[in-house]
Write an enzyme that holds these catalytic residues in place. Sequence first.
Site, PDB file in Angstrom:
ATOM      1  N   GLU A 271       0.837  -1.199   0.000  1.00  0.00           N
ATOM      2  CA  GLU A 271       0.000   0.000   0.000  1.00  0.00           C
ATOM      3  C   GLU A 271       0.873   1.250   0.000  1.00  0.00           C
ATOM      4  OE1 GLU A 271      -3.246   2.390   2.780  1.00  0.00           O
ATOM      5  OE2 GLU A 271      -2.907   0.245   3.100  1.00  0.00           O
TER       6      GLU A 271
ATOM      7  N   LYS B  30      -7.830 -15.281  16.505  1.00  0.00           N
ATOM      8  CA  LYS B  30      -8.023 -14.891  15.107  1.00  0.00           C
ATOM      9  C   LYS B  30      -9.469 -14.543  14.778  1.00  0.00           C
ATOM     10  CE  LYS B  30      -4.113 -17.821  13.926  1.00  0.00           C
ATOM     11  NZ  LYS B  30      -3.626 -19.048  13.276  1.00  0.00           N
TER      12      LYS B  30
ATOM     13  N   ASP C 106       2.186 -14.163  12.846  1.00  0.00           N
ATOM     14  CA  ASP C 106       1.037 -14.765  12.175  1.00  0.00           C
ATOM     15  C   ASP C 106       0.131 -13.649  11.665  1.00  0.00           C
ATOM     16  OD1 ASP C 106      -1.176 -16.154  11.326  1.00  0.00           O
ATOM     17  OD2 ASP C 106      -1.265 -17.479  13.061  1.00  0.00           O
TER      18      ASP C 106
ATOM     19  N   HIS D 173      -2.843  10.009  -1.710  1.00  0.00           N
ATOM     20  CA  HIS D 173      -3.067   8.673  -2.264  1.00  0.00           C
ATOM     21  C   HIS D 173      -3.084   8.699  -3.790  1.00  0.00           C
ATOM     22  CE1 HIS D 173      -3.894   5.649   0.930  1.00  0.00           C
ATOM     23  NE2 HIS D 173      -3.895   6.743   1.668  1.00  0.00           N
TER      24      HIS D 173
END
Length: 588
Positions: free
Chosen positions: A267, A399, A475, A573
Site C-alpha cells: 500500500e 483470530k 502470524d 493517495h
Amino acid sequence: MDVRSRRSTKSGPAEPIKALKKAHHNEESPKASDALPLPLYVTNVVFFTLFFSVVYFLLTRWREKIRTSTPLHVLTFSEISAVFALIASFIYLLGFFGIDFVQSLILRPTTDVWAADDEEEEQESILIKDDTRKVPCGAALECPLPQIAPPVVVSSKSALPKVIDTVPATTEEDEEIIKSVLDGKTPSYSLETKLGDCHRAASIRREALQRLTGKSLSGLPLNGFDYDSILGQCCEMPVGYVQIPVGIAGPLLLDGREYCVPMATTEGCLVASTNRGCKAIHLSGGSFSVLLKDGITRAPVVRFNTARRAADLKFFLEEPNNFETLTMVFNRSSRFARLQTIKCTIAGKNLYMRFCCTTGDAMGMNMISKGVQNVLDFLQNDFPDMDVIGISGNFCSDKKPAAVNWIEGRGKSVVCEATIKGEVVRKVLKTNVEALVELNMLKNLTGSAMAGALGGFNAHASNIVSAVFIATGQDPAQNVESSHCITMMEPVNDGKDLHVSVTMPSIEVGTVGGGTQLASQSACLNLLGVKGANREVAGSNARMLATIVAGAVLAGELSLMSALAAGQLVNSHMKYNRSNKNLTTPTP
C-alpha cells in the site's frame, strides 16, 4: 534487431553434432600405436613386468654389495643384462605413453574444424531464444521448434521483446516423477520425503501444477529461497514464494531508544505516513509505553451429562488450593510456560475454561495447548464423566474479533503515549491541535460507536500491525485481535500541545518459532534488536516487540488523522498509491 541470447549450460541440439565432428576428426588423426603387430595389452603387461622385476633385482643386488662393502661399479653378467633390460623397458614405456602426449601438442585440429564449431555455436545461439508461448513447460517440450524469422530492424527500444527467465529443463528422472504426480501415483505432499531435496520437490510440484492447470507460474519466483527452512514448520507443498517490498519508518523514539521499524506492505503512502508520524514524535521528545499484561490464552470446551456436573468442575477450578495443583501440572509442559489464571463460563451443560499463561519469547499457542492438554488429562481422574469436545472452544478467542479479548486482553496488553508540541503539529503535521481533537472524537470514538465497532476505535491500526507482522514473521491472521485499538487525543498545556495515546489490549507477537526463523524475517527482528530469545530475561524480546508495534501504530494514527484533518488524504493517495499500469492485458 538487437538479439540478446544466453549460453545454455545444458546440452543443446548442436552439441551432439559438434561431438560427432570432433570424433570424426580424431578418427582421421593417426595414432602411434595403430601399426603395432601385437595386442597392446600383451606388450604393455610384458614391459611393465620386466621393468619392475629388473628394478627389484638391481635394488636387491646393490643392497647386498653395500652390506659386503663390494664396489657398486663391479658388475656381473646378470647385472649387466638387467641394466640393459631396464633401459629397454623404460624406452618402450616412455615411447608408448609419451608419443600420444607429444601428438596432442603438435597435431592441433585444423582451422576448418574450429570454423565448423564456430558455425554450430552461432546456430545454437540463434536457437536459444525466449520462450513466450502460453503453455506449460512440459507441453512446450513436446512442441516443434518454431521457424526462425529473419532479423528485423527496429527503431525503438520499447519494441524489443520482453526477456523472461525460463525454468531450466527437467531431467528424465524428474520427468518421470512429474508424470507420476499427474497420474496420481505419487502424492504431491510426499515429494520432500521421497526425494530428500526440498528445492527439487518444489520445482517438480510447480511443473506438475502448470501442466495440470494449463496456467503459467513464470511470475512466481522459485529460486533464491531456502525450502529446507520451512519443511514441517511454515508451509506445506510449496511451489515458490511471494515477494513483498519492505520499507523502513523511523527512527521511532520510544522509551528513550530509537527503532527503525520494518514494514512489509504493498500500500503506497503507508510507510511514508508512518515515517512522518515518527518524525513528529521524535521532534516532540519521543513516546513512552507501558506493558499492562502478558499472557496468551486457550479455552477448551468440555461437556457433562448435566449442568450441575459442569458447575462442579467450575467450582473445582476456581478453588485456590486446587489451582496450585493445576499450576504444577500445567507448568510441566514447558520450562517457559507459567499458568496465570483459569476463567470459566457455562453454557448449559457445557463448560468453557479460559487458560492464560506466559510463554517466554514465543507467541505461545503450541506451548499453552500442551499445558492445557496436561490439565485435561489430569482432570479426567476426578471427573471421568467429562467429555472433551475440543481443545479450543472459541472462548480464547484466536483470530476472531471478540469482546473477551477487548476486555480481558490476550497476548501483550500495551498502552503507548506521546505529547506532540503545537509547533510540530503545525509545521510537520500541517494541521492544528483543535482540529485533531475534534476529528478523533467524531471519527474514532463516535463514528466507530455508531458502526458498532468491536475494538475498532482507531483510524487504521491494522495497517501498521499487518505490515510489521509480515516483516517480522508473525502470524498475519492474528492481526484481527492484535489490531484492537482505541486512539485518544486530548489538548494539554492550555490547548497548545496534543496528548495522543493508543491502547492495544491484545498484541500477539513472538520472537522465536514460526516465521521468525526465516532469513528475511529474522533480519527484520535483528534490525529491531529483538531477534530470538532473550537469555537474561525470558520474554523481554517479545514484550519489547509488542511495545514497538504499539509505538508504530501511534505514529501511523497521528499522521493519518493529521492528513484527514488537513484534507490531504485524497491528494497523497492519488500521488503515491495509484497504479499507472495497464491492467487490461489478459493473464495466461
